[in-house]
Design an enzyme around this catalytic site. Structure first.
Site, PDB file in Angstrom:
ATOM      1  N   TYR A   1      40.951   7.687  -8.771  1.00 27.59           N
ATOM      2  CA  TYR A   1      39.877   6.891  -8.599  1.00 27.59           C
ATOM      3  C   TYR A   1      41.623   5.328  -7.940  1.00 27.59           C
ATOM      4  O   TYR A   1      41.245   5.209  -9.284  1.00 27.59           O
ATOM      5  CB  TYR A   1      38.588   6.200  -8.878  1.00 27.59           C
TER       6      TYR A   1
ATOM      7  N   HIS B   1      35.437   8.558 -16.274  1.00 25.49           N
ATOM      8  CA  HIS B   1      34.214   9.161 -16.817  1.00 25.49           C
ATOM      9  C   HIS B   1      34.244  11.005 -17.237  1.00 25.49           C
ATOM     10  O   HIS B   1      35.133  10.994 -17.346  1.00 25.49           O
ATOM     11  CB  HIS B   1      33.071   9.495 -15.297  1.00 25.49           C
TER      12      HIS B   1
ATOM     13  N   HIS C   1      20.994  14.761 -14.105  1.00 25.85           N
ATOM     14  CA  HIS C   1      21.578  14.460 -15.071  1.00 25.85           C
ATOM     15  C   HIS C   1      20.306  15.107 -16.608  1.00 25.85           C
ATOM     16  O   HIS C   1      20.311  14.793 -16.827  1.00 25.85           O
ATOM     17  CB  HIS C   1      21.891  12.847 -16.279  1.00 25.85           C
TER      18      HIS C   1
ATOM     19  N   GLU D   1      33.272  17.889 -12.929  1.00 21.61           N
ATOM     20  CA  GLU D   1      33.496  17.566 -11.669  1.00 21.61           C
ATOM     21  C   GLU D   1      34.516  15.925 -11.880  1.00 21.61           C
ATOM     22  O   GLU D   1      34.664  15.175 -12.654  1.00 21.61           O
ATOM     23  CB  GLU D   1      32.265  16.484 -11.535  1.00 21.61           C
TER      24      GLU D   1
ATOM     25  N   GLU E   1      33.293  18.325  -7.423  1.00 15.89           N
ATOM     26  CA  GLU E   1      32.131  18.555  -8.539  1.00 15.89           C
ATOM     27  C   GLU E   1      31.420  19.952  -8.183  1.00 15.89           C
ATOM     28  O   GLU E   1      30.660  20.100  -6.874  1.00 15.89           O
ATOM     29  CB  GLU E   1      31.163  17.948  -8.331  1.00 15.89           C
TER      30      GLU E   1
ATOM     31  N   HIS F   1      29.387   4.725  -7.770  1.00  7.71           N
ATOM     32  CA  HIS F   1      28.203   4.265  -7.571  1.00  7.71           C
ATOM     33  C   HIS F   1      27.922   3.837  -5.926  1.00  7.71           C
ATOM     34  O   HIS F   1      26.942   3.623  -5.837  1.00  7.71           O
ATOM     35  CB  HIS F   1      27.587   3.759  -8.310  1.00  7.71           C
TER      36      HIS F   1
ATOM     37  N   HIS G   1      28.027  17.619 -16.898  1.00  2.00           N
ATOM     38  CA  HIS G   1      26.536  16.622 -17.680  1.00  2.00           C
ATOM     39  C   HIS G   1      26.148  18.217 -17.447  1.00  2.00           C
ATOM     40  O   HIS G   1      25.982  18.741 -16.861  1.00  2.00           O
ATOM     41  CB  HIS G   1      25.810  15.060 -16.926  1.00  2.00           C
TER      42      HIS G   1
ATOM     43  N   ASP H   1       0.955  -1.098  -0.163  1.00  2.00           N
ATOM     44  CA  ASP H   1      -0.552  -0.252  -0.132  1.00  2.00           C
ATOM     45  C   ASP H   1       0.956   1.424   0.275  1.00  2.00           C
ATOM     46  O   ASP H   1       0.258   2.564   0.279  1.00  2.00           O
ATOM     47  CB  ASP H   1      -0.691  -0.048   1.661  1.00  2.00           C
TER      48      ASP H   1
ATOM     49  N   ARG I   1      36.848  13.224  -6.175  1.00  6.55           N
ATOM     50  CA  ARG I   1      36.384  13.783  -6.976  1.00  6.55           C
ATOM     51  C   ARG I   1      35.769  15.315  -6.250  1.00  6.55           C
ATOM     52  O   ARG I   1      35.346  15.529  -4.926  1.00  6.55           O
ATOM     53  CB  ARG I   1      34.899  13.499  -7.134  1.00  6.55           C
TER      54      ARG I   1
ATOM     55  N   ASP J   1      28.785  13.184  -2.646  1.00  6.38           N
ATOM     56  CA  ASP J   1      28.975  13.242  -3.842  1.00  6.38           C
ATOM     57  C   ASP J   1      26.304  13.608  -3.246  1.00  6.38           C
ATOM     58  O   ASP J   1      26.605  12.268  -3.548  1.00  6.38           O
ATOM     59  CB  ASP J   1      28.876  12.458  -4.952  1.00  6.38           C
TER      60      ASP J   1
ATOM     61  N   ASP K   1      24.192  19.158  -7.361  1.00  8.33           N
ATOM     62  CA  ASP K   1      24.668  18.269  -7.471  1.00  8.33           C
ATOM     63  C   ASP K   1      26.293  18.694  -6.835  1.00  8.33           C
ATOM     64  O   ASP K   1      26.846  19.061  -8.018  1.00  8.33           O
ATOM     65  CB  ASP K   1      24.822  17.475  -9.079  1.00  8.33           C
TER      66      ASP K   1
HETATM   67  N1  GLY Z   1      25.367  12.788  -8.250  1.00  2.00           N
HETATM   68  C1  GLY Z   1      25.744  12.294  -9.660  1.00  2.00           C
HETATM   69  C2  GLY Z   1      26.627  12.770 -10.919  1.00  2.00           C
HETATM   70  O1  GLY Z   1      27.552  13.909 -10.308  1.00  2.00           O
HETATM   71  O2  GLY Z   1      26.672  12.834 -11.740  1.00  2.00           O
HETATM   72 MN    MN Z   2      27.400  15.219 -11.429  1.00  2.52          MN
HETATM   73 MN    MN Z   3      27.709  14.343  -7.804  1.00  2.00          MN
END
Ligand code: GLY
Ligand code: MN
Ligand code: MN
Length: 441
Positions: free
Chosen positions: A387, A349, A360, A383, A406, A242, A353, A39, A404, A259, A270
């Site tokens: 790593y 990466h 995104h 960002e 960002e 992730h 974005h 529910d 990282r 993050d 972000d």
């Molecule tokens: N937190 C998602 C990214 O940095 O793209």
């Molecule tokens: Mn991002």
């Molecule tokens: Mn991020």
């Protein structure tokens, strides 16, 4: 969620869509409610395209735009229902929604099929989010067949079906004043949450305790949701891109990568910050951190109108690759590292974005084989990261360091405006903030 104040921006966006369509009918449904278990539902989140064009926050709604010389916009939504409103709260109903959100017409959602089929008569095109949801695809075919069934009465059906999202995506790429105001507020709240997290971090606390500090700061400032599942990753967990389990204890001597961003009235922030659990960067952590920070500076220098989308990424990769060479993580010259892309072992990466209603966000990165050109009003993240997973060929002092940094930036006429600057990132600033917080213990 209460509707965003002021409807003129939404009106303008609908008019621009009608212009981009020309003759034809567009149908843009909002997102369905999603069952979580038995529910219980997931917290409701509207569809971004629908919300961009309407500002209407309720489920079970669809926007119809009839293009042409004198465009018309119609909202279909739930009817008023005194019984349901006792359980679930206020709903506008078509009449109040029409007035409040500025549509030419509004109708009960149950009338959608009949009204859309009628509107499609003698129109050249149907626009809707093609392929986004099998149930809407089936519905679109039923609308078209209902019109085709009238062929002997001289009615023609659209012979063109087009994805409306590509038109709206392009509009969403350049933010208007109302969007930028929300994005700046979303960014400030997220920056405050990162400061709070830095102040709360101590060896022996757990990742989830720091996650709780972030969520508290988001919510107490009015953000409705996190924009995505926060990553709160101590030590080696930072090398899992992730990582979201956020359940490990924080150890003296490790870094903590966070993050996390919030969603305010639909708009995402972000931010990533990486800082020492004990408040002091070790020499090895400092070395790697300064490389990532320099890569971010190099990328931001390339964020300006007229530059191509990939220029910030290429600039960041160059600095990171040179850093990997200097740290003796990779053999070869800088040119070899770049040419063979061996840097991807430690930086796998992209450097950013688009950012907006979706973290995104909508918008193409390439068009006709060329990277998009940056223009004033676009918003994106910058960002870069490094790593360094443990391995025999990695110097011991660098193993398990994941960093990282960002930020969210706005392409302005002058270049690049960092809207998340209130989250500290210079080593001295981070250490000072953490020192002050400990002094109060
Ligand atoms: N937190 C998602 C990214 O940095 O793209
Ligand atoms: Mn991002
Ligand atoms: Mn991020």
């Amino acid at each position: 969620m209460k509707p965003t104040e002021g409807i003129s921006h939404f009106d303008l966006r609908r008019q621009r869509l009608a212009q981009a369509m020309g003759q034809g009918v567009a149908v843009i449904p909002t997102a369905p409610e999603q069952l979580r278990n038995r529910d219980t539902h997931f917290p409701y989140r509207f569809d971004s395209h629908f919300y961009y064009l309407t500002g209407f926050p309720e489920p079970e709604a669809a926007l119809v735009v009839i293009g042409g010389e004198a465009p018309r916009t119609l909202l279909f939504c739930r009817e008023k229902n005194a019984d349901r409103e006792i359980w679930d709260g206020f709903r506008y109903g078509p009449e109040a929604a029409r007035e409040r959100f500025g549509f030419e017409e509004a109708h009960p959602i149950a009338a959608l099929d009949e009204k859309v089929s009628a509107a499609l008569e003698n129109q050249p095109a149907l626009y809707y989010p093609v392929g986004a949801d099998p149930q809407w695809d089936a519905r679109a075919i039923r609308w078209l067949n209902a019109v085709r069934a009238k062929a002997r009465a001289g009615v023609t059906a659209p012979d063109r079906v087009q994805d409306v999202r590509s038109l709206v995506d392009d509009m969403r790429l350049v933010k208007d004043a109302q969007e930028l105001a929300l994005m700046r507020r979303s960014a400030r709240i997220a920056a405050a949450a990162h400061r709070r997290a830095m102040q709360a971090t101590r060896p022996g606390r757990a990742e989830h305790e720091i996650e709780a500090e972030l969520l508290y700061e988001f919510r107490r400032n009015g953000a409705q949701f996190p924009a995505y599942s926060p990553i709160v990753a101590g030590g080696a967990n930072a090398c899992v891109l992730h990582y979201v389990s956020n359940d490990a204890p924080l150890r003296d001597g490790d870094l903590l990568l966070i993050d996390a961003g919030c969603e305010l009235d639909g708009y995402a922030s972000d931010i990533t910050r990486t800082f020492p659990v004990n408040g002091r960067f070790s020499p090895a952590q400092r070395e790697v951190y300064e490389i990532v920070l320099a890569a971010q500076r190099a990328a931001m220098d390339k964020v300006r109108p007229g530059n191509a989308w990939n220029e910030p990424h290429d600039a960041a990769v160059r600095v990171l690759a040179e850093g990997m060479r200097e740290l003796r993580l990779l053999p070869g010259t800088l040119d070899e590292i770049l040419e063979k892309e061996t840097y991807k072992r430690f930086y796998m990466h992209r450097t950013g974005h688009w950012l907006g209603l979706d973290v995104h966000d909508a918008g193409e990165y390439k068009r006709a084989g060329s990277w998009r050109t940056l223009a004033a009003g676009m918003t994106l993240t910058v960002e870069p990261g490094l790593y360094i997973r443990a391995a025999d060929d990695v110097p011991e002092r660098l193993r398990n360091i994941g960093i990282r940094i960002e930020d969210d930036v706005l392409v302005s006429d002058a270049g690049c405006e960092v809207i998340t600057a209130e989250a500290p990132k210079a080593i001295d600033d981070i250490e000072a903030l953490m020192r002050d917080a400990r002094a109060r213990d």
